[in-house]
Every structure is written in structure tokens, then in C-alpha cells.
Design a protein around this motif. Structure first.
Motif, PDB file in Angstrom:
ATOM      1  N   ALA A   6       7.244  41.664  34.571  1.00 46.45           N
ATOM      2  CA  ALA A   6       8.536  42.337  34.537  1.00 46.45           C
ATOM      3  C   ALA A   6       8.887  42.969  35.868  1.00 46.45           C
ATOM      4  O   ALA A   6      10.046  43.061  36.235  1.00 46.45           O
ATOM      5  CB  ALA A   6       8.546  43.396  33.439  1.00 46.45           C
ATOM      6  N   GLY A   7       7.900  43.425  36.624  1.00 44.33           N
ATOM      7  CA  GLY A   7       8.209  44.142  37.841  1.00 44.33           C
ATOM      8  C   GLY A   7       8.110  43.335  39.110  1.00 44.33           C
ATOM      9  O   GLY A   7       8.546  43.764  40.161  1.00 44.33           O
ATOM     10  N   ALA A   8       7.496  42.149  39.027  1.00 43.98           N
ATOM     11  CA  ALA A   8       7.209  41.395  40.233  1.00 43.98           C
ATOM     12  C   ALA A   8       8.408  40.581  40.690  1.00 43.98           C
ATOM     13  O   ALA A   8       9.223  40.132  39.895  1.00 43.98           O
ATOM     14  CB  ALA A   8       6.033  40.452  39.977  1.00 43.98           C
ATOM     15  N   TRP A  44      12.680  32.228  31.893  1.00 40.55           N
ATOM     16  CA  TRP A  44      13.791  31.800  31.042  1.00 40.55           C
ATOM     17  C   TRP A  44      13.294  30.836  29.965  1.00 40.55           C
ATOM     18  O   TRP A  44      13.622  30.985  28.779  1.00 40.55           O
ATOM     19  CB  TRP A  44      14.879  31.130  31.885  1.00 40.55           C
ATOM     20  CG  TRP A  44      16.033  30.654  31.067  1.00 40.55           C
ATOM     21  CD1 TRP A  44      16.172  29.440  30.446  1.00 40.55           C
ATOM     22  CD2 TRP A  44      17.207  31.400  30.726  1.00 40.55           C
ATOM     23  NE1 TRP A  44      17.353  29.368  29.766  1.00 40.55           N
ATOM     24  CE2 TRP A  44      18.009  30.559  29.916  1.00 40.55           C
ATOM     25  CE3 TRP A  44      17.665  32.678  31.038  1.00 40.55           C
ATOM     26  CZ2 TRP A  44      19.243  30.968  29.416  1.00 40.55           C
ATOM     27  CZ3 TRP A  44      18.895  33.085  30.543  1.00 40.55           C
ATOM     28  CH2 TRP A  44      19.669  32.243  29.738  1.00 40.55           C
ATOM     29  N   THR A  45      12.503  29.864  30.364  1.00 39.40           N
ATOM     30  CA  THR A  45      11.963  28.906  29.396  1.00 39.40           C
ATOM     31  C   THR A  45      11.021  29.592  28.414  1.00 39.40           C
ATOM     32  O   THR A  45      10.998  29.262  27.226  1.00 39.40           O
ATOM     33  CB  THR A  45      11.256  27.760  30.126  1.00 39.40           C
ATOM     34  OG1 THR A  45      12.214  27.072  30.945  1.00 39.40           O
ATOM     35  CG2 THR A  45      10.632  26.770  29.147  1.00 39.40           C
ATOM     36  N   ASP A  46      10.237  30.561  28.900  1.00 38.28           N
ATOM     37  CA  ASP A  46       9.377  31.334  27.994  1.00 38.28           C
ATOM     38  C   ASP A  46      10.203  31.999  26.899  1.00 38.28           C
ATOM     39  O   ASP A  46       9.775  32.087  25.742  1.00 38.28           O
ATOM     40  CB  ASP A  46       8.619  32.420  28.756  1.00 38.28           C
ATOM     41  CG  ASP A  46       7.546  31.869  29.678  1.00 38.28           C
ATOM     42  OD1 ASP A  46       7.164  30.697  29.520  1.00 38.28           O
ATOM     43  OD2 ASP A  46       7.087  32.624  30.560  1.00 38.28           O
ATOM     44  N   ALA A  47      11.386  32.486  27.250  1.00 36.00           N
ATOM     45  CA  ALA A  47      12.248  33.177  26.287  1.00 36.00           C
ATOM     46  C   ALA A  47      12.892  32.211  25.308  1.00 36.00           C
ATOM     47  O   ALA A  47      12.916  32.452  24.098  1.00 36.00           O
ATOM     48  CB  ALA A  47      13.324  33.978  27.020  1.00 36.00           C
ATOM     49  N   THR A  48      13.433  31.110  25.815  1.00 40.32           N
ATOM     50  CA  THR A  48      14.205  30.199  24.967  1.00 40.32           C
ATOM     51  C   THR A  48      13.328  29.260  24.146  1.00 40.32           C
ATOM     52  O   THR A  48      13.808  28.653  23.176  1.00 40.32           O
ATOM     53  CB  THR A  48      15.176  29.358  25.820  1.00 40.32           C
ATOM     54  OG1 THR A  48      14.435  28.634  26.812  1.00 40.32           O
ATOM     55  CG2 THR A  48      16.199  30.255  26.498  1.00 40.32           C
ATOM     56  N   GLU A  49      12.035  29.154  24.508  1.00 41.79           N
ATOM     57  CA  GLU A  49      11.123  28.287  23.758  1.00 41.79           C
ATOM     58  C   GLU A  49       9.942  29.083  23.203  1.00 41.79           C
ATOM     59  O   GLU A  49       8.869  28.534  22.969  1.00 41.79           O
ATOM     60  CB  GLU A  49      10.625  27.152  24.657  1.00 41.79           C
ATOM     61  CG  GLU A  49      11.755  26.254  25.154  1.00 41.79           C
ATOM     62  CD  GLU A  49      11.261  25.101  26.019  1.00 41.79           C
ATOM     63  OE1 GLU A  49      10.027  24.940  26.157  1.00 41.79           O
ATOM     64  OE2 GLU A  49      12.106  24.361  26.550  1.00 41.79           O
ATOM     65  N   HIS A  50      10.145  30.346  22.968  1.00 43.60           N
ATOM     66  CA  HIS A  50       9.058  31.215  22.504  1.00 43.60           C
ATOM     67  C   HIS A  50       8.580  30.785  21.114  1.00 43.60           C
ATOM     68  O   HIS A  50       9.380  30.384  20.271  1.00 43.60           O
ATOM     69  CB  HIS A  50       9.540  32.667  22.462  1.00 43.60           C
ATOM     70  CG  HIS A  50       8.436  33.657  22.416  1.00 43.60           C
ATOM     71  ND1 HIS A  50       7.737  33.937  21.260  1.00 43.60           N
ATOM     72  CD2 HIS A  50       7.887  34.439  23.382  1.00 43.60           C
ATOM     73  CE1 HIS A  50       6.815  34.848  21.518  1.00 43.60           C
ATOM     74  NE2 HIS A  50       6.883  35.170  22.792  1.00 43.60           N
ATOM     75  N   PRO A  51       7.262  30.878  20.857  1.00 44.17           N
ATOM     76  CA  PRO A  51       6.753  30.535  19.515  1.00 44.17           C
ATOM     77  C   PRO A  51       7.432  31.305  18.390  1.00 44.17           C
ATOM     78  O   PRO A  51       7.580  30.786  17.282  1.00 44.17           O
ATOM     79  CB  PRO A  51       5.258  30.893  19.607  1.00 44.17           C
ATOM     80  CG  PRO A  51       4.925  30.789  21.045  1.00 44.17           C
ATOM     81  CD  PRO A  51       6.164  31.201  21.781  1.00 44.17           C
ATOM     82  N   ASP A 244      12.999  38.967  31.464  1.00 41.13           N
ATOM     83  CA  ASP A 244      11.627  39.467  31.306  1.00 41.13           C
ATOM     84  C   ASP A 244      11.482  40.241  29.996  1.00 41.13           C
ATOM     85  O   ASP A 244      10.508  40.065  29.260  1.00 41.13           O
ATOM     86  CB  ASP A 244      11.259  40.395  32.467  1.00 41.13           C
ATOM     87  CG  ASP A 244      11.054  39.674  33.792  1.00 41.13           C
ATOM     88  OD1 ASP A 244      10.758  38.473  33.777  1.00 41.13           O
ATOM     89  OD2 ASP A 244      11.193  40.335  34.833  1.00 41.13           O
ATOM     90  N   LEU A 245      12.442  41.111  29.728  1.00 36.19           N
ATOM     91  CA  LEU A 245      12.346  41.960  28.546  1.00 36.19           C
ATOM     92  C   LEU A 245      12.549  41.179  27.255  1.00 36.19           C
ATOM     93  O   LEU A 245      11.980  41.537  26.213  1.00 36.19           O
ATOM     94  CB  LEU A 245      13.350  43.112  28.639  1.00 36.19           C
ATOM     95  CG  LEU A 245      12.982  44.209  29.635  1.00 36.19           C
ATOM     96  CD1 LEU A 245      14.112  45.232  29.748  1.00 36.19           C
ATOM     97  CD2 LEU A 245      11.681  44.906  29.231  1.00 36.19           C
TER      98      LEU A 245
END
Length: 260
Positions: A6-8, A44-51, A244-245
Motif C-alpha cells: 500500500a505504501g510503496a 489492479w488485477t489482484d483486485a478484479t480477479e480476487h478469490p 491497494d485498499l
């Protein structure tokens, strides 16, 4: 919540400025919001394809996890409404104010009714609905909404609202497309899901919501390229922080500290 992520600052092959991105693009009209989205990868992909969203769409998501998700999501609805209210005040003309007001009506009416019915079905006690202990990502999101609306202008407010709504439109549309008839009305038709899963997908995959998200992107596309470089950089940071959030939020209710 993954604080390091989130911070990097991201290392990206996407140009660090919109001016460079537009100059390198083969598109006749490169969108400012596409630059922001590409700069936010891979999160972005982590968010839109989250388990979490995939299991929600399949109906295999734990009801306990979903109840906690709804409790946390409902906890910042008031702040989200307030931020859209700021956007109405900041919007440049009546043509821009009207869709925001109409969306506010949806949140405070149809969506609020959905929460109440789902809480009842999932047997969420009144005390937990009204005064939950905020998860860290929820508290951070509330803070971000307030800062974006109170310390910036229209562009900064949109920098948080656009990804928050766009991510939901993208995952819900992808989930709906996996059903037998992707053009069904409602989108979840053909899926054997409890109403609290089906209607949440439908709220974010209907043509009306997709059109609103594209309109909202268009508002940021219109103002973003005209911003001074320092404000463009601030808008990009707000956009990435929102993404991130969103991942951290899904992680926290799904039961993972660090999405892989």
C-alpha cells in the motif's frame, strides 16, 4: 493488509507521466484513466480477479466471510455518500452533477435496501450492523475518502471514486460473463445463487452501472490531462492507493493477510 504494497512506489514499464503515455500510445485518443489503471498494475488485477469475488460468483464463498464483508462495506457507505456529495458540489456544470445525484439516489435507496435484506437473511445482529469494529482497510478507506474530498478538488475526488466503482464493475461483469447467458437480465440469471450473492453481482454488472462507470471515467479523462504535473502525480497516488485498499479489503474479509 499489506502495508508494504500500500505504501510503496510501483516499478512499472508504464510511463510515469500521462504526457509520456499519450505520446507513446498508438490510440488516437488515449484515456487518462487507462494510464492510471495501467500504472496500478499488478494490484489492479489482484483486485478484479480476487478469490473473494470468484467464490462469490460461484456461490462457494463462506457466508460468514460475506457477512463480515457486508458489515465492513456498509460501515463506510455514509462516507462514500458524503464523497459523492462533495463531487456533486465540485462538478463543473449541471450535466455533470445530474448523474452523480442519480447515483446517490441508487446508493441511498436500492443499495441500502439490499444491505438490510441481506443482513436479515444472514442473521447479522443489529449492533454489528450499526456499530462494527472497523477492519484496518475499512478505516483506511474512510480516511482516504475524507482526505480526497476535503483536501483536493474534483480531480482528486474522482481519483478515488473512479477506481472504487470501476473495480466493482469489472469483477462483477467478468463473473456474470461466466454464466450461460452473459446478456441476461438480470446478469446473474442462470446462476443458482442466494439473492445476497446474485443481487450484489447484478447491482454492479447491469448496463446502467457500466454506463455510469464509463461516464465517471470520462469525467476524470476530461480534467486529468489539463492538470499540472504535481496534481497529476497526486491523482495517480490517490488512484493507486484506492486500488491497494480494495485488495486489502478483500483480503481482510476473505481471511488472508497477504493476497498471493
Amino acid at each position: 493488509m499489506n502495508d508494504a504494497r500500500a505504501g510503496a512506489e510501483v516499478e512499472s514499464d508504464v510511463p510515469a507521466t500521462y504526457e509520456e503515455y499519450a505520446a507513446q500510445s498508438t490510440r488516437s485518443d488515449p484515456r487518462f484513466t487507462d494510464w492510471l489503471r495501467e500504472r496500478s498494475e499488478p494490484t489492479w488485477t489482484d483486485a478484479t480477479e480476487h478469490p473473494f469475488t470468484r467464490e462469490l460468483g460461484a456461490g462457494t464463498l463462506s457466508e460468514d466471510a460475506y457477512a463480515e464483508y457486508l458489515v465492513q462495506d456498509y460501515a463506510f457507505v455514509d462516507d462514500l455518500v458524503g464523497t459523492f456529495g462533495y463531487a456533486v458540489g465540485q462538478a463543473p456544470d449541471m450535466a455533470s452533477k445530474r448523474p452523480l445525484v442519480e447515483f446517490l439516489d441508487t446508493i441511498t435507496d436500492e443499495e441500502n435496501d439490499y444491505f438490510e435484506r441481506s443482513f436479515d437473511a444472514l442473521e447479522v445482529p443489529e449492533s454489528r450492523r450499526r456499530d462494527p469494529k472497523l477492519a484496518e482497510p475499512t478505516a483506511a478507506f474512510v480516511d482516504l475518502l475524507g482526505r480526497a474530498a476535503g483536501e483536493g478538488g474534483y480531480a482528486e475526488t474522482l481519483a478515488v471514486l473512479v477506481p472504487a466503482e470501476w473495480i466493482y464493475e469489472e469483477w462483477a461483469t467478468a463473473v456474470a460473463a461466466e454464466y450461460a447467458d452473459a446478456n441476461a437480465d438480470p446478469p446473474s440469471a442462470g446462476a443458482d445463487l442466494p439473492f445476497y450473492y446474485a443481487e450484489w453481482i447484478d447491482l454492479h454488472a447491469t448496463p446502467g452501472f457500466r454506463e455510469f462507470v464509463d461516464w465517471l471515467r470520462g469525467e476524470l479523462d476530461a480534467v486529468g490531462p489539463e492538470l499540472a504535473p504535481r496534481r497529476q502525480a497526486r491523482v495517480e497516488r490517490l488512484f493507486r492507493r484506492t486500488v491497494d485498499l480494495e485488495v486489502a479489503f478483500f483480503d481482510s474479509v476473505y481471511g488472508t493477510d497477504d493476497h498471493e
